[in-house]
Motif scaffolding. Structure first.
Motif, PDB file in Angstrom:
ATOM      1  N   ASN A   1       0.841  -1.194   0.000  1.00  0.00           N
ATOM      2  CA  ASN A   1       0.000   0.000   0.000  1.00  0.00           C
ATOM      3  C   ASN A   1       0.880   1.249   0.000  1.00  0.00           C
ATOM      4  O   ASN A   1       1.779   1.390   0.836  1.00  0.00           O
ATOM      5  CB  ASN A   1      -0.914   0.011   1.230  1.00  0.00           C
TER       6      ASN A   1
ATOM      7  N   ASN B   1       4.169  13.068 -17.689  1.00  0.00           N
ATOM      8  CA  ASN B   1       3.114  13.698 -18.491  1.00  0.00           C
ATOM      9  C   ASN B   1       3.675  14.711 -19.483  1.00  0.00           C
ATOM     10  O   ASN B   1       3.085  14.954 -20.543  1.00  0.00           O
ATOM     11  CB  ASN B   1       2.094  14.385 -17.579  1.00  0.00           C
TER      12      ASN B   1
ATOM     13  N   GLN C   1      -1.426   6.433 -12.570  1.00  0.00           N
ATOM     14  CA  GLN C   1      -2.603   6.564 -13.433  1.00  0.00           C
ATOM     15  C   GLN C   1      -3.627   7.493 -12.790  1.00  0.00           C
ATOM     16  O   GLN C   1      -4.233   8.337 -13.462  1.00  0.00           O
ATOM     17  CB  GLN C   1      -3.219   5.195 -13.710  1.00  0.00           C
ATOM     18  N   ASP C   2      -3.805   7.332 -11.483  1.00  0.00           N
ATOM     19  CA  ASP C   2      -4.732   8.222 -10.769  1.00  0.00           C
ATOM     20  C   ASP C   2      -4.264   9.674 -10.817  1.00  0.00           C
ATOM     21  O   ASP C   2      -5.081  10.599 -10.712  1.00  0.00           O
ATOM     22  CB  ASP C   2      -4.875   7.774  -9.308  1.00  0.00           C
ATOM     23  N   LEU C   3      -2.949   9.852 -10.956  1.00  0.00           N
ATOM     24  CA  LEU C   3      -2.385  11.198 -11.022  1.00  0.00           C
ATOM     25  C   LEU C   3      -2.405  11.764 -12.445  1.00  0.00           C
ATOM     26  O   LEU C   3      -1.837  12.824 -12.702  1.00  0.00           O
ATOM     27  CB  LEU C   3      -0.942  11.178 -10.491  1.00  0.00           C
ATOM     28  N   GLY C   4      -3.048  11.033 -13.363  1.00  0.00           N
ATOM     29  CA  GLY C   4      -3.242  11.559 -14.706  1.00  0.00           C
ATOM     30  C   GLY C   4      -2.274  11.078 -15.760  1.00  0.00           C
ATOM     31  O   GLY C   4      -2.309  11.543 -16.905  1.00  0.00           O
TER      32      GLY C   4
ATOM     33  N   PRO D   1      -2.068   5.569 -19.088  1.00  0.00           N
ATOM     34  CA  PRO D   1      -1.702   4.184 -18.788  1.00  0.00           C
ATOM     35  C   PRO D   1      -0.979   3.498 -19.933  1.00  0.00           C
ATOM     36  O   PRO D   1      -0.254   2.521 -19.716  1.00  0.00           O
ATOM     37  CB  PRO D   1      -3.048   3.511 -18.489  1.00  0.00           C
TER      38      PRO D   1
ATOM     39  N   SER E   1       0.942  -1.228  -7.703  1.00  0.00           N
ATOM     40  CA  SER E   1       0.414  -0.178  -6.823  1.00  0.00           C
ATOM     41  C   SER E   1       0.904   1.189  -7.276  1.00  0.00           C
ATOM     42  O   SER E   1       0.140   2.164  -7.293  1.00  0.00           O
ATOM     43  CB  SER E   1       0.847  -0.441  -5.371  1.00  0.00           C
TER      44      SER E   1
ATOM     45  N   ARG F   1      -0.854   2.162 -10.593  1.00  0.00           N
ATOM     46  CA  ARG F   1      -2.219   2.659 -10.361  1.00  0.00           C
ATOM     47  C   ARG F   1      -2.195   4.079  -9.801  1.00  0.00           C
ATOM     48  O   ARG F   1      -3.032   4.920 -10.143  1.00  0.00           O
ATOM     49  CB  ARG F   1      -2.968   1.719  -9.419  1.00  0.00           C
ATOM     50  N   GLU F   2      -1.236   4.336  -8.909  1.00  0.00           N
ATOM     51  CA  GLU F   2      -1.134   5.673  -8.327  1.00  0.00           C
ATOM     52  C   GLU F   2      -0.787   6.701  -9.407  1.00  0.00           C
ATOM     53  O   GLU F   2      -1.377   7.785  -9.464  1.00  0.00           O
ATOM     54  CB  GLU F   2      -0.064   5.678  -7.233  1.00  0.00           C
TER      55      GLU F   2
ATOM     56  N   LYS G   1       2.983   9.366  -2.220  1.00  0.00           N
ATOM     57  CA  LYS G   1       2.085  10.023  -3.168  1.00  0.00           C
ATOM     58  C   LYS G   1       2.596  11.411  -3.534  1.00  0.00           C
ATOM     59  O   LYS G   1       2.416  11.864  -4.662  1.00  0.00           O
ATOM     60  CB  LYS G   1       0.676  10.085  -2.590  1.00  0.00           C
TER      61      LYS G   1
END
Length: 279
Positions: free
Chosen positions: A158, A175, A217-220, A223, A211, A214-215, A164
């Motif tokens: 986790n 990005n 990806q969640d941050l933009g 993928p 993990s 995914r983090e 993060k």
């Protein structure tokens, strides 16, 4: 520029999104193939640069000869139309070859310049002064190595709140480079591990990699730019003989590299153009 994954069969129980061992091996092979091509192109370039110096000197001499002949009416009579045409064609051929050499040189240096800019961005964004984060370049590929204690709690996959914050900075850089891919590698120490659905260090390293993916990806992060890979304990930085060394080996590495196919095609095209010009 700069123009590599292993997975255990055990990951079938955990992650359908992880790359297979074959895919990882294929990527490693592709990267080695590209590196070999780069080396070959560099050797070819050095040879061509030597040729360029010779033909440039020849061109200079020919141009001086034409100038001298044109100054004298007597010499202009000696210089036949056919001879002048031959010299002009030689000069034109030299200029074409110089152009092809320049294009190949640009193709090879483009990756180096982009890589340098990427490293500078990473060091500025991630915070290179943090001893738990290391940014470096190996064989034209950018690596960000993040210590285990900064990302996860012991025996956990986790992501921590502190992680993060760091990953948000990494995501910002990724990005900004849509033409690059980012492979997330999970590394463990050699101590045997089994907990819940996790069977061993392979499972733990892969789960940690996904993990992080995914983090990001969640941050933009797109993928399509991300690759998840687990290396278990088989690529240690130091011997796993002390607690300090084991902590060093427990890490997550973000490998930022140009999309192999695109870079390979660019170099291959310029090599073919140069060879065609030589023939």
């Amino acid at each position: 520029m700069k123009k590599v994954l292993l997975l255990s069969l055990a990951t079938i129980f955990l992650l359908s999104s992880c790359v297979s061992k074959k895919q990882f091996t294929d990527l490693q092979a592709k990267q080695k193939e590209t590196q070999d091509l780069l080396n070959s192109a560099t050797v070819k370039l050095n040879s061509c640069l030597a040729d360029k110096a010779a033909v440039t000197a020849r061109a200079t001499a020919l141009e001086e000869q034409i100038a001298d002949l044109r100054k004298s009416n007597d010499n202009l009579q000696i210089l036949s139309a056919k001879g002048a045409s031959s010299i002009e064609k030689t000069l034109e051929s030299i200029k074409e070859k110089e152009l092809k050499i320049t294009r190949l040189q640009d193709a090879l240096t483009k990756k180096d310049s982009v890589t340098l800019a990427l490293v500078t961005s990473l060091k500025r964004e991630v915070g290179i002064n943090d001893p738990d984060i290391e940014v470096n370049v190996e064989k034209g590929v950018v690596f960000i190595s993040i210590a285990d204690k900064l990302l996860f709690k012991t025996a956990s996959y986790n992501v921590t709140p502190r992680a993060k914050e760091v990953l948000a900075k990494v995501a910002k850089v990724i990005n900004s480079k849509p033409e690059f891919e980012a492979m997330i590698e999970g590394h463990t120490d050699s101590r045997s591990f089994q907990k819940g659905v996790l069977l061993d260090n392979w499972d733990l390293s892969v789960k940690r990699a996904t993990s992080i993916v995914r983090e990001l990806q969640d941050l933009g992060v797109n993928p399509g730019q991300l690759i998840a890979a687990g290396r278990s304990h088989y690529v240690p930085l130091v011997d796993n003989d002390t607690a300090e060394n084991r902590a060093t080996n427990r890490r997550t590495r973000v490998v930022v590299l140009p999309k192999i196919d695109q870079f390979y095609e660019m170099i291959e095209k310029e090599m073919k153009n140069l060879e065609a010009g030589g023939n």
